[in-house]
Motif scaffolding. Structure first.
Motif, PDB file in Angstrom:
ATOM      1  N   VAL A   1       0.900  -1.100  -0.032  1.00 19.22           N
ATOM      2  CA  VAL A   1      -0.037  -0.039  -0.093  1.00 19.22           C
ATOM      3  C   VAL A   1       1.087   1.233  -0.027  1.00 19.22           C
ATOM      4  CG1 VAL A   1      -1.944   1.242   1.519  1.00 19.22           C
ATOM      5  CG2 VAL A   1      -2.046  -1.136   1.098  1.00 19.22           C
ATOM      6  N   ILE A   2       2.171   1.138   0.599  1.00 18.93           N
ATOM      7  CA  ILE A   2       2.956   2.463   0.642  1.00 18.93           C
ATOM      8  C   ILE A   2       2.964   2.830  -0.694  1.00 18.93           C
ATOM      9  CG2 ILE A   2       5.080   3.264   1.540  1.00 18.93           C
ATOM     10  CD1 ILE A   2       5.239   1.247   3.453  1.00 18.93           C
ATOM     11  N   PHE A   3       3.790   2.242  -1.780  1.00 14.31           N
ATOM     12  CA  PHE A   3       3.811   2.673  -2.956  1.00 14.31           C
ATOM     13  C   PHE A   3       2.901   2.332  -4.111  1.00 14.31           C
ATOM     14  CE2 PHE A   3       7.950   2.549  -0.487  1.00 14.31           C
ATOM     15  CZ  PHE A   3       8.356   3.896  -0.695  1.00 14.31           C
ATOM     16  N   GLY A   4       2.008   1.586  -3.831  1.00 18.98           N
ATOM     17  CA  GLY A   4       1.109   0.732  -4.870  1.00 18.98           C
ATOM     18  C   GLY A   4       1.794  -0.491  -5.362  1.00 18.98           C
TER      19      GLY A   4
ATOM     20  N   ALA B   1      -1.004   3.699  -4.710  1.00 24.61           N
ATOM     21  CA  ALA B   1      -0.564   3.897  -3.337  1.00 24.61           C
ATOM     22  C   ALA B   1      -1.626   4.404  -2.519  1.00 24.61           C
ATOM     23  CB  ALA B   1       0.659   4.750  -3.117  1.00 24.61           C
ATOM     24  N   GLY B   2      -1.698   4.023  -1.354  1.00 27.52           N
ATOM     25  CA  GLY B   2      -2.649   4.690  -0.331  1.00 27.52           C
ATOM     26  C   GLY B   2      -4.222   4.056  -0.309  1.00 27.52           C
ATOM     27  N   VAL B   3      -4.274   2.869  -1.022  1.00 31.45           N
ATOM     28  CA  VAL B   3      -5.571   2.407  -0.943  1.00 31.45           C
ATOM     29  C   VAL B   3      -5.829   1.878   0.489  1.00 31.45           C
ATOM     30  CG1 VAL B   3      -5.650   1.990  -3.598  1.00 31.45           C
ATOM     31  CG2 VAL B   3      -4.932   0.265  -2.014  1.00 31.45           C
ATOM     32  N   ASP B   4      -7.285   1.555   0.841  1.00 32.87           N
ATOM     33  CA  ASP B   4      -7.497   1.119   2.005  1.00 32.87           C
ATOM     34  C   ASP B   4      -8.724   0.080   2.005  1.00 32.87           C
ATOM     35  OD1 ASP B   4      -7.558   0.589   4.680  1.00 32.87           O
ATOM     36  OD2 ASP B   4      -8.118   2.583   5.272  1.00 32.87           O
ATOM     37  N   THR B   5      -8.750  -0.738   2.976  1.00 34.77           N
ATOM     38  CA  THR B   5      -9.762  -1.802   2.986  1.00 34.77           C
ATOM     39  C   THR B   5     -11.121  -1.352   2.541  1.00 34.77           C
ATOM     40  OG1 THR B   5      -8.640  -3.353   4.298  1.00 34.77           O
ATOM     41  CG2 THR B   5     -11.004  -3.535   4.247  1.00 34.77           C
ATOM     42  N   GLY B   6     -11.884  -1.710   1.860  1.00 32.56           N
ATOM     43  CA  GLY B   6     -13.416  -1.307   1.432  1.00 32.56           C
ATOM     44  C   GLY B   6     -13.437  -0.268   0.085  1.00 32.56           C
ATOM     45  N   LEU B   7     -12.321   0.161  -0.401  1.00 31.00           N
ATOM     46  CA  LEU B   7     -12.104   1.037  -1.469  1.00 31.00           C
ATOM     47  C   LEU B   7     -12.377   0.321  -2.623  1.00 31.00           C
ATOM     48  CD1 LEU B   7     -11.354   3.832  -2.446  1.00 31.00           C
ATOM     49  CD2 LEU B   7      -9.077   3.012  -3.002  1.00 31.00           C
ATOM     50  N   ARG B   8     -13.131   0.808  -3.701  1.00 33.30           N
ATOM     51  CA  ARG B   8     -13.358   0.260  -4.929  1.00 33.30           C
ATOM     52  C   ARG B   8     -12.766   0.928  -6.002  1.00 33.30           C
ATOM     53  NH1 ARG B   8     -19.497  -2.476  -5.127  1.00 33.30           N
ATOM     54  NH2 ARG B   8     -19.098  -3.951  -3.369  1.00 33.30           N
ATOM     55  N   LEU B   9     -12.135   0.328  -6.880  1.00 35.10           N
ATOM     56  CA  LEU B   9     -11.548   0.943  -7.925  1.00 35.10           C
ATOM     57  C   LEU B   9     -12.317   0.337  -9.332  1.00 35.10           C
ATOM     58  CD1 LEU B   9      -7.726   0.291  -7.528  1.00 35.10           C
ATOM     59  CD2 LEU B   9      -8.976   2.044  -6.782  1.00 35.10           C
ATOM     60  N   GLN B  10     -12.494   1.097 -10.009  1.00 33.00           N
ATOM     61  CA  GLN B  10     -13.385   0.999 -11.230  1.00 33.00           C
ATOM     62  C   GLN B  10     -12.497   1.107 -12.567  1.00 33.00           C
ATOM     63  OE1 GLN B  10     -16.405   3.819 -12.205  1.00 33.00           O
ATOM     64  NE2 GLN B  10     -17.435   2.535 -14.151  1.00 33.00           N
ATOM     65  N   MET B  11     -12.556  -0.266 -13.313  1.00 33.33           N
ATOM     66  CA  MET B  11     -11.738  -0.370 -14.585  1.00 33.33           C
ATOM     67  C   MET B  11     -12.970  -0.351 -15.980  1.00 33.33           C
ATOM     68  SD  MET B  11      -8.706  -3.082 -13.387  1.00 33.33           S
ATOM     69  CE  MET B  11      -8.400  -3.024 -14.943  1.00 33.33           C
ATOM     70  N   PRO B  12     -13.139   0.798 -16.424  1.00 33.08           N
ATOM     71  CA  PRO B  12     -14.084   0.996 -17.439  1.00 33.08           C
ATOM     72  C   PRO B  12     -13.823   0.021 -18.725  1.00 33.08           C
ATOM     73  CG  PRO B  12     -13.490   3.146 -16.713  1.00 33.08           C
ATOM     74  CD  PRO B  12     -12.633   2.113 -15.990  1.00 33.08           C
ATOM     75  N   GLY B  13     -14.846  -0.810 -18.838  1.00 29.25           N
ATOM     76  CA  GLY B  13     -14.569  -1.535 -20.286  1.00 29.25           C
ATOM     77  C   GLY B  13     -13.812  -3.149 -19.983  1.00 29.25           C
ATOM     78  N   SER B  14     -13.462  -3.229 -18.579  1.00 29.49           N
ATOM     79  CA  SER B  14     -12.899  -4.475 -18.437  1.00 29.49           C
ATOM     80  C   SER B  14     -13.805  -5.563 -17.920  1.00 29.49           C
ATOM     81  CB  SER B  14     -11.497  -4.253 -17.207  1.00 29.49           C
ATOM     82  OG  SER B  14     -10.588  -3.270 -17.738  1.00 29.49           O
TER      83      SER B  14
ATOM     84  N   GLU C   1     -12.745  -4.343  -5.316  1.00 30.79           N
ATOM     85  CA  GLU C   1     -12.983  -3.936  -3.975  1.00 30.79           C
ATOM     86  C   GLU C   1     -11.473  -4.417  -3.394  1.00 30.79           C
ATOM     87  OE1 GLU C   1     -16.583  -4.176  -1.416  1.00 30.79           O
ATOM     88  OE2 GLU C   1     -15.596  -5.939  -0.862  1.00 30.79           O
ATOM     89  N   ILE C   2     -10.830  -3.383  -2.434  1.00 30.36           N
ATOM     90  CA  ILE C   2      -9.590  -3.585  -2.073  1.00 30.36           C
ATOM     91  C   ILE C   2      -9.801  -4.296  -0.371  1.00 30.36           C
ATOM     92  CG2 ILE C   2      -7.387  -2.554  -1.277  1.00 30.36           C
ATOM     93  CD1 ILE C   2      -7.701  -3.061  -4.087  1.00 30.36           C
ATOM     94  N   LYS C   3      -8.847  -5.208  -0.033  1.00 32.33           N
ATOM     95  CA  LYS C   3      -8.717  -5.459   1.389  1.00 32.33           C
ATOM     96  C   LYS C   3      -7.005  -5.406   1.630  1.00 32.33           C
ATOM     97  CE  LYS C   3      -9.540  -9.102   4.586  1.00 32.33           C
ATOM     98  NZ  LYS C   3      -9.992 -10.704   5.170  1.00 32.33           N
ATOM     99  N   VAL C   4      -6.828  -4.669   2.470  1.00 29.07           N
ATOM    100  CA  VAL C   4      -5.689  -4.760   3.217  1.00 29.07           C
ATOM    101  C   VAL C   4      -5.235  -5.773   4.317  1.00 29.07           C
ATOM    102  CG1 VAL C   4      -3.662  -3.373   3.970  1.00 29.07           C
ATOM    103  CG2 VAL C   4      -5.344  -2.283   2.545  1.00 29.07           C
ATOM    104  N   ARG C   5      -4.310  -6.568   4.080  1.00 33.74           N
ATOM    105  CA  ARG C   5      -4.238  -7.852   5.004  1.00 33.74           C
ATOM    106  C   ARG C   5      -3.365  -7.101   6.392  1.00 33.74           C
ATOM    107  NH1 ARG C   5      -1.544 -10.146   0.338  1.00 33.74           N
ATOM    108  NH2 ARG C   5      -3.169 -11.696  -0.569  1.00 33.74           N
TER     109      ARG C   5
ATOM    110  N   THR D   1       2.105   6.586   1.421  1.00 31.66           N
ATOM    111  CA  THR D   1       1.783   7.664   0.077  1.00 31.66           C
ATOM    112  C   THR D   1       0.331   7.916   0.254  1.00 31.66           C
ATOM    113  OG1 THR D   1       3.673   6.760  -0.934  1.00 31.66           O
ATOM    114  CG2 THR D   1       2.136   8.343  -2.087  1.00 31.66           C
ATOM    115  N   LYS D   2       0.046   9.036   0.201  1.00 31.24           N
ATOM    116  CA  LYS D   2      -1.293   9.776   0.102  1.00 31.24           C
ATOM    117  C   LYS D   2      -2.050   9.402  -1.137  1.00 31.24           C
ATOM    118  CE  LYS D   2      -0.089  13.658   3.155  1.00 31.24           C
ATOM    119  NZ  LYS D   2      -0.698  13.097   4.419  1.00 31.24           N
ATOM    120  N   LEU D   3      -3.285   8.814  -0.892  1.00 29.40           N
ATOM    121  CA  LEU D   3      -4.062   8.385  -2.363  1.00 29.40           C
ATOM    122  C   LEU D   3      -4.330   9.653  -3.219  1.00 29.40           C
ATOM    123  CD1 LEU D   3      -5.520   6.089  -3.701  1.00 29.40           C
ATOM    124  CD2 LEU D   3      -7.482   6.572  -2.283  1.00 29.40           C
TER     125      LEU D   3
END
Length: 368
Positions: A120-123, A214-227, A243-247, A307-309
């Motif tokens: 998560v620090i650098f992606g 970088a900077g994602v956290d548990t519960g955040l959702r990333l959208q990838m259009p057309g994938s 949907e991200i889950k940080v261990r 790193t800040k998201l």
């Protein structure tokens, strides 16, 4: 021939909505099923024809310029069927006209992705294996066997709909429903592709490369259009949501963009001070523990957090001190400590103010 505006009882600058309201009112009064008089029937035909002309912008313009005929060749040409079709647009219009396309957008997909705290620090980057729908390689989305194509439906003749006229109190109402033979497509496929069974797509596994910022956290959702998955008949792809889950990490935890950890300091190092090097998530961190450090104190290392998201820079690494008191002493160590204690001549244990006590320090340990 009577003026169409006079027939409907509206002014020549009446709006389309005013014309429609006037027609609906007169149609209900004059329809033969409601008013059986011969005079009413003729008036109803005139009202219907007047509305047919004035409700169409192009015909109304021609009429205003002097073309009295409008369309249809006179008042008698409209008949009851025209009235029914117009009423269908009033009461239940909005039915889709014409055949629908076989190509539709594919569904969206949701995947859960686990990442470690250090990633998560650098992606990080992932190549995700996804079980999804892809375009059929045999028919290339046409749904037909190679060398063949869809043919026009014999039942609806390509319209995709079947129209039915229902006689009601207010006249003949025309309704439309999807053709049951072609299912509204207007065409049928006599030779469907054997690979995809005429769907234009097949199930397959494919690799989706993903750059997780970088900077994602548990519960955040990333959208990838057309994938997402491809649509029927090779339609456009849907979107892929991650949907991200940080261990959890055994040594570090997270507070926003800051990293938190606890450093156990032996009693002697707490008394005399010491230098330490701890393994951070992105490399070793060198520390100086001052002499006389107390449990609950916080050492802050700037810029060694996450790193800040949405922004620049990184959070901090905050290290909580925990002084460790030895529990097993040999005879010589005990003598030395007893001698040290007698030399200090300190008072015995006593109650401390809550605001200076350990519980207050624990509560505020990582607040900063």
């Amino acid at each position: 021939m009577a003026d169409h505006y006079d027939v409907l009882g509206v002014s020549r600058d009446a709006s389309a909505d005013e014309i429609k309201k006037a027609y609906r009112r007169l149609a209900r009064e004059l329809h033969p099923d409601v008013n059986p008089g011969a005079d009413a029937s003729e008036k109803f035909k005139a009202v219907t024809h007047a509305y047919d002309v004035l409700s169409d912008p192009e015909q109304r313009q021609r009429y205003d310029l002097g073309d009295a005929g409008g369309f249809g060749g006179g008042a008698g040409g409209a008949g009851f069927s025209g009235f029914g079709d117009i009423f269908d647009s009033f009461f239940g219009g909005g039915t889709q006209r014409g055949p629908r396309s076989r190509r539709e957008r594919g569904q969206d997909a949701l995947l859960r992705v686990e990442v470690d705290l250090d990633e998560v620090i650098f992606g990080t980057h992932r190549d995700l294996e996804v079980d999804t729908a892809v375009v059929c390689g045999t028919c290339n989305g046409s749904c037909c066997q190679p060398g063949t194509s869809p043919v026009t439906c014999d039942v609806c003749r390509g319209a995709g709909q079947i129209q039915r006229t229902v006689r009601s109190l207010l006249g003949n109402v025309v309704t439309a429903s999807p053709c049951g033979t072609c299912r509204g497509y207007g065409t049928v496929i006599p030779n469907p592709c054997l690979t995809c069974s005429g769907q234009g797509r097949v199930r397959a596994r494919r690799t989706v490369p993903v750059d997780i910022p970088a900077g994602v956290d548990t519960g955040l959702r990333l959208q990838m259009p057309g994938s997402g998955e491809v649509g029927p008949a090779g339609g456009p792809n849907g979107d892929l949501f991650l949907e991200i889950k940080v261990r959890n990490n055994d040594d570090f935890s997270r507070d926003g963009d800051d990293l938190l950890c606890t450093l156990e300091v032996p009693m002697t190092d707490a008394v005399f001070g010491a230098e330490a090097s701890i393994p951070g998530l992105d490399g070793n961190v060198d520390l100086e523990v001052r002499a006389g450090v107390q449990s609950g104190e916080i050492l802050t290392v700037r810029g060694r957090g996450i790193t800040k998201l949405r922004g620049q820079g990184r959070g901090d690494l905050r290290i909580g001190i925990q002084v460790v008191t030895p529990t097993k002493l040999d005879h010589k160590e005990r003598e030395l400590l007893e001698k040290f204690a007698k030399g200090r001549k300190q008072a015995g244990p006593q109650l401390a103010s809550f605001h200076q006590g350990i519980f207050s320090k624990l509560r505020d340990r990582f607040r900063g």
